[in-house]
Scaffold this motif. Sequence first.
Motif, PDB file in Angstrom:
ATOM      1  N   ASP A 117       0.847  -1.185   0.000  1.00  0.00           N
ATOM      2  CA  ASP A 117       0.000   0.000   0.000  1.00  0.00           C
ATOM      3  C   ASP A 117       0.886   1.240   0.000  1.00  0.00           C
ATOM      4  O   ASP A 117       1.543   1.540   1.003  1.00  0.00           O
ATOM      5  N   VAL A 118       0.912   1.949  -1.118  1.00  0.00           N
ATOM      6  CA  VAL A 118       1.734   3.151  -1.225  1.00  0.00           C
ATOM      7  C   VAL A 118       1.124   4.249  -0.363  1.00  0.00           C
ATOM      8  O   VAL A 118       1.749   4.754   0.567  1.00  0.00           O
ATOM      9  N   THR A 119      -0.091   4.628  -0.660  1.00  0.00           N
ATOM     10  CA  THR A 119      -0.866   5.555   0.162  1.00  0.00           C
ATOM     11  C   THR A 119      -2.311   5.520  -0.294  1.00  0.00           C
ATOM     12  O   THR A 119      -2.593   5.261  -1.469  1.00  0.00           O
ATOM     13  N   LEU A 143       3.129   8.391  -7.268  1.00  0.00           N
ATOM     14  CA  LEU A 143       3.345   7.103  -7.927  1.00  0.00           C
ATOM     15  C   LEU A 143       4.661   7.088  -8.691  1.00  0.00           C
ATOM     16  O   LEU A 143       5.472   6.161  -8.542  1.00  0.00           O
ATOM     17  N   ALA A 144       4.903   8.131  -9.504  1.00  0.00           N
ATOM     18  CA  ALA A 144       6.112   8.168 -10.333  1.00  0.00           C
ATOM     19  C   ALA A 144       7.380   8.218  -9.494  1.00  0.00           C
ATOM     20  O   ALA A 144       8.415   7.667  -9.885  1.00  0.00           O
ATOM     21  N   ALA A 159      -3.463   1.989  -9.396  1.00  0.00           N
ATOM     22  CA  ALA A 159      -3.621   3.365  -8.931  1.00  0.00           C
ATOM     23  C   ALA A 159      -4.999   3.866  -9.337  1.00  0.00           C
ATOM     24  O   ALA A 159      -5.362   3.811 -10.519  1.00  0.00           O
ATOM     25  N   VAL A 160      -5.763   4.347  -8.346  1.00  0.00           N
ATOM     26  CA  VAL A 160      -7.122   4.796  -8.619  1.00  0.00           C
ATOM     27  C   VAL A 160      -7.372   6.144  -7.944  1.00  0.00           C
ATOM     28  O   VAL A 160      -7.591   6.216  -6.738  1.00  0.00           O
ATOM     29  N   VAL A 161      -7.263   7.185  -8.722  1.00  0.00           N
ATOM     30  CA  VAL A 161      -7.749   8.518  -8.361  1.00  0.00           C
ATOM     31  C   VAL A 161      -8.538   8.942  -9.579  1.00  0.00           C
ATOM     32  O   VAL A 161      -7.969   9.253 -10.614  1.00  0.00           O
ATOM     33  N   VAL A 188       0.818   7.831 -16.652  1.00  0.00           N
ATOM     34  CA  VAL A 188       1.874   8.091 -17.636  1.00  0.00           C
ATOM     35  C   VAL A 188       3.215   8.452 -16.996  1.00  0.00           C
ATOM     36  O   VAL A 188       4.259   7.916 -17.398  1.00  0.00           O
ATOM     37  N   PRO A 189       3.280   9.364 -15.994  1.00  0.00           N
ATOM     38  CA  PRO A 189       4.588   9.660 -15.402  1.00  0.00           C
ATOM     39  C   PRO A 189       5.262   8.428 -14.779  1.00  0.00           C
ATOM     40  O   PRO A 189       6.483   8.280 -14.874  1.00  0.00           O
ATOM     41  N   ALA A 190       4.478   7.555 -14.162  1.00  0.00           N
ATOM     42  CA  ALA A 190       5.061   6.336 -13.591  1.00  0.00           C
ATOM     43  C   ALA A 190       5.576   5.416 -14.685  1.00  0.00           C
ATOM     44  O   ALA A 190       6.635   4.793 -14.542  1.00  0.00           O
TER      45      ALA A 190
END
Length: 261
Positions: free
Chosen positions: A38-40, A55-56, A69-71, A101-103
Amino acid sequence: MVAVPWISFTTDYGLEDGFVAACHGVIAQLAPSARIIDVTHLIPPGDIRRASLVLAQTVPSLPAAVHLAVVDPGVGTARRPIAIRTNEGHYLVGPDNGLLVPAAEALGGTSTAVHLTNSAWFCGTVSATFHGRDIFAPVAARLARGDDLSTAGEAIDDLEQPAKPYVERTNSGIIAEVLTVDRFGNVQLATTADADVTGVNGQPARSGNTFGAVEPGELVVVTDSAGYLSVAVNRGSAAERLNLKPGDRVTLTIGDSATLG
């Protein structure tokens, strides 16, 4: 396809409700051997840009994984659900709103991108308001267990791109947009520089390699762990001192030897 044993999970779901647990449960049923990092789940609600930066800046430190990733303020609208395979063998799953995309770029760039249209990869009836549980979590689980991405939908090459942050070079320095403010009040800017900083928004400041390069209460500009310039206050909050938030612009006064990026 080869199984990927790790799934990272980033959302704005918060911790007060059962949204995160529901997604964990879907993954556990479809890919019980997958391990979740769990990243955040404390991204500000709907803040796609903040999530994309977190994320990136995190994925290069993670093992080969499916990065879920879900925002998704556009959930249920015409925006596409997508999955990406990167050139380094990672996967990214989420909405096509610039979040991923940045990740993907941080992981060597996009090798394959798919518009998720195969409902056999989803969980039963799809809710119009909870694609995290009904589309993205099951797709992440199936990729983690080794299912073939090419069967999840249609290949695409027109991913939604994130907005570029503002950066301007001037005769005396640089004006850069605030990317993030962390919990310590450190202000990350959308620029790099090898330079002697002498001021931030008209206040005296110094360049340093560490927060402790200046006296307590003084402003210091450091290169942070993601490679960006960050404005900090030794044992204090630069965000409070300078009244800054993400999206604001900061003027750095820099000596003649500056190499700006």
